[in-house]
Design a protein around this motif. Structure first.
Motif, PDB file in Angstrom:
ATOM      1  N   LEU A 141       0.824  -1.209   0.000  1.00 29.03           N
ATOM      2  CA  LEU A 141       0.000   0.000   0.000  1.00 29.03           C
ATOM      3  C   LEU A 141       0.862   1.265   0.000  1.00 29.03           C
ATOM      4  O   LEU A 141       0.565   2.229  -0.712  1.00 29.03           O
ATOM      5  CB  LEU A 141      -0.908   0.008   1.233  1.00 29.03           C
ATOM      6  CG  LEU A 141      -2.244  -0.726   1.120  1.00 29.03           C
ATOM      7  CD1 LEU A 141      -2.958  -0.729   2.463  1.00 29.03           C
ATOM      8  CD2 LEU A 141      -3.123  -0.097   0.062  1.00 29.03           C
ATOM      9  N   SER A 142       1.926   1.243   0.801  1.00 31.47           N
ATOM     10  CA  SER A 142       2.795   2.423   0.869  1.00 31.47           C
ATOM     11  C   SER A 142       3.472   2.682  -0.471  1.00 31.47           C
ATOM     12  O   SER A 142       3.671   3.834  -0.867  1.00 31.47           O
ATOM     13  CB  SER A 142       3.852   2.243   1.969  1.00 31.47           C
ATOM     14  OG  SER A 142       4.740   1.193   1.636  1.00 31.47           O
ATOM     15  N   ASN A 143       3.823   1.603  -1.183  1.00 32.48           N
ATOM     16  CA  ASN A 143       4.438   1.781  -2.499  1.00 32.48           C
ATOM     17  C   ASN A 143       3.440   2.365  -3.494  1.00 32.48           C
ATOM     18  O   ASN A 143       3.780   3.244  -4.290  1.00 32.48           O
ATOM     19  CB  ASN A 143       4.969   0.439  -3.016  1.00 32.48           C
ATOM     20  CG  ASN A 143       6.171  -0.049  -2.232  1.00 32.48           C
ATOM     21  OD1 ASN A 143       6.882   0.741  -1.625  1.00 32.48           O
ATOM     22  ND2 ASN A 143       6.403  -1.348  -2.227  1.00 32.48           N
ATOM     23  N   ILE A 144       2.200   1.877  -3.459  1.00 31.91           N
ATOM     24  CA  ILE A 144       1.166   2.378  -4.372  1.00 31.91           C
ATOM     25  C   ILE A 144       0.870   3.850  -4.105  1.00 31.91           C
ATOM     26  O   ILE A 144       0.732   4.655  -5.032  1.00 31.91           O
ATOM     27  CB  ILE A 144      -0.116   1.537  -4.227  1.00 31.91           C
ATOM     28  CG1 ILE A 144       0.121   0.111  -4.747  1.00 31.91           C
ATOM     29  CG2 ILE A 144      -1.274   2.185  -4.998  1.00 31.91           C
ATOM     30  CD1 ILE A 144      -1.038  -0.835  -4.485  1.00 31.91           C
ATOM     31  N   LEU A 145       0.792   4.200  -2.814  1.00 35.20           N
ATOM     32  CA  LEU A 145       0.432   5.567  -2.432  1.00 35.20           C
ATOM     33  C   LEU A 145       1.644   6.485  -2.313  1.00 35.20           C
ATOM     34  O   LEU A 145       1.499   7.653  -1.961  1.00 35.20           O
ATOM     35  CB  LEU A 145      -0.325   5.547  -1.097  1.00 35.20           C
ATOM     36  CG  LEU A 145      -1.643   4.756  -1.099  1.00 35.20           C
ATOM     37  CD1 LEU A 145      -2.228   4.690   0.304  1.00 35.20           C
ATOM     38  CD2 LEU A 145      -2.641   5.383  -2.057  1.00 35.20           C
TER      39      LEU A 145
END
Length: 248
Positions: A141-145
């Motif tokens: 999620l952190s990579n996507i956001l």
């Protein structure tokens, strides 16, 4: 940082394990595969078991890919922690009774933590400390956001929650998609302050100046929001602002 999981797995030397020691690190990876994970057939573990080979890093990289680890060779501690969590999961399936005897962690007396659902999100796992699936999900999620990584995955999850609430919630999306009605502006009432000698250029300069003023207003709004956020952090009793970091 790995002692608790190694202890749960009955590793021979959990207290003395040093992940920075290359020999210990490689032996631990082999032990986890041989004793707990058992992803490869015995006859296919030769390259991974040959810890003295110069080709071992490549064999380890292939192993991480084969077990679908979300971390790579360069993310040494994250990958090892993920493999330990996977091992605990398999070991739990084989030894359910052993884990049923584990004592739950002492509940915190901090009322703020009791009110925060994120604090006890992973508390159901006995002796594991944290779930590899949970970590992998937060990292994805952190990579996507495009959220910066942090050693504490709960801190990262809180940052994700804040971003989603402010930018990706249904209310935020609805507000962002709404048409902003412009207010008619009479250029005659705004003095440019200089004359280009061309009426059309003067009008264009007035429009650019008004747009610049609007951008400055938006910038000031963001600065005010940042100040409020910093004040909220400083007011947090868990924060030691003298050290410039959040206490744990």
């Amino acid at each position: 940082m790995f002692r608790r999981k190694l202890t749960a797995l009955d590793y021979h030397n959990p207290d003395g394990f040093d992940s920075k020691d290359e020999t210990q690190f490689r032996n631990c990876i082999v032990w986890l595969e041989d004793q707990k994970i058992r992803h490869y057939k015995i006859e296919d573990r030769g390259n991974l078991r040959n810890i003295l080979s110069s080709e071992w890093p490549k064999a380890y990289q292939n192993y991480l890919q084969d077990v679908s680890c979300p971390f790579g060779v360069q993310e040494r501690h994250e990958a090892l922690d993920w493999l330990l969590g996977l091992s605990v999961r398999f070991d739990y399936g084989d030894n359910v009774e052993k884990y049923k005897q584990c004592e739950p962690r002492a509940a915190s007396s901090n009322s703020d933590k009791a009110m925060d659902p994120l604090v006890n999100l992973d508390s159901a796992l006995c002796l594991t400390g944290d779930s590899p699936d949970f970590k992998a999900g937060v990292m994805a999620l952190s990579n996507i956001l495009k959220i910066q990584r942090h050693d504490d995955y709960l801190v990262m999850l809180k940052a994700i929650r804040i971003l989603i609430q402010e930018r990706l919630s249904p209310e935020a999306i609805t507000k962002a998609s709404q048409k902003r009605e412009g207010i008619p502006v009479s250029l005659d009432k705004h003095i440019l302050g200089f004359d280009t000698g061309d009426a059309t250029l003067n009008e264009a300069a007035q429009i650019l100046r008004l747009l610049h003023v609007e951008e400055l207003r938006e910038l000031q709004t963001k600065i005010n929001e940042a100040i409020v956020a910093v004040q909220a952090i400083i007011a947090d009793p868990k924060t030691d602002h003298r050290l410039g970091k959040v206490g744990r």
